[in-house]
Design an enzyme around this catalytic site. Structure first.
Site, PDB file in Angstrom:
ATOM      1  CB  ALA A  53      -4.933   3.495  11.043  1.00 37.76           C
ATOM      2  CG  ASP A  71      -2.139   0.953   0.921  1.00 36.92           C
ATOM      3  OD1 ASP A  71      -1.814   1.937   0.450  1.00 36.92           O
ATOM      4  OD2 ASP A  71      -3.209   0.573   1.473  1.00 36.92           O
ATOM      5  CB  ILE A 113       0.037   4.205   8.808  1.00 36.55           C
ATOM      6  CG1 ILE A 113       1.007   3.041   8.921  1.00 36.55           C
ATOM      7  CG2 ILE A 113      -1.076   4.073   9.700  1.00 36.55           C
ATOM      8  CD1 ILE A 113       1.805   3.131  10.340  1.00 36.55           C
ATOM      9  CG  HIS A 114      -4.249   4.723   4.169  1.00 35.05           C
ATOM     10  ND1 HIS A 114      -5.410   4.201   4.171  1.00 35.05           N
ATOM     11  CD2 HIS A 114      -3.184   3.717   3.616  1.00 35.05           C
ATOM     12  CE1 HIS A 114      -5.366   3.062   3.339  1.00 35.05           C
ATOM     13  NE2 HIS A 114      -4.106   2.674   3.198  1.00 35.05           N
ATOM     14  N   GLY A 115      -6.181   5.695   7.019  1.00 29.85           N
ATOM     15  CA  GLY A 115      -7.291   5.494   7.560  1.00 29.85           C
ATOM     16  C   GLY A 115      -7.533   3.940   7.464  1.00 29.85           C
TER      17      GLY A 115
END
Length: 160
Positions: A18, A9, A13-15
């Protein structure tokens, strides 16, 4: 130590990673493997802010990550590995640690890339890396979110 998922990805780290993936996998540690992020203090701060407070975070260059994984440095953790692309997986493999299965989640459209799935575009260099890693025994799946069915990724790039 249990690796609960390995995900490509580009956003790291993103919504979605996470909240959705980490919770679904019941991960206790997110391991970001990226040479540039491991050296960039601002990116490390951003990744720490994006990581859920209940989850440990490691941000490591490929070679150090391979060493940590080989030595099982996190014996009690359920590890969710996130990296930007197949080149990094190849670096980890060349350093002596092979992931058996990798989920291809998000690779953005860039110059010279071909879209093969919603949110997944690959360059000729990516295709070569995927094929080499497949020949070395890595299985690639495609799955954007945990509720989506996993599919075999390699047929998506067979004609490229």
């Amino acid at each position: 130590m249990e690796i609960v998922n390995v995900r490509i990805d580009e956003r790291l780290i993103h919504g979605q990673v996470a909240a959705v993936w980490t919770n679904t996998l019941n991960a206790t540690r997110i391991m970001v493997i990226d040479d540039m992020a491991a050296k960039d203090e601002i990116q490390k701060i951003a990744l720490k802010m994006a990581c859920p407070s209940t989850v440990k975070l490691s941000i490591l260059p490929a070679e150090k990550a391979a060493d940590r994984l080989k030595s099982e440095a996190y014996p009690t953790d359920r590890i969710f590995v996130v990296l930007k692309g197949p080149k990094t997986i190849k670096q980890v493999a060349d350093a002596g640690y092979m992931f058996p299965v990798v989920n291809v989640g998000n690779m953005s459209n860039k110059h010279g890339s071909t879209q093969v799935k919603r949110s997944v575009s690959v360059t000729p260099e990516d295709v070569a890396a995927f094929r080499e890693l497949t020949d070395r025994g890595v299985k690639f799946t495609a799955q954007m979110v945990p509720t989506e069915e996993k599919i075999d990724f390699m047929p998506l790039i067979k004609d490229l």
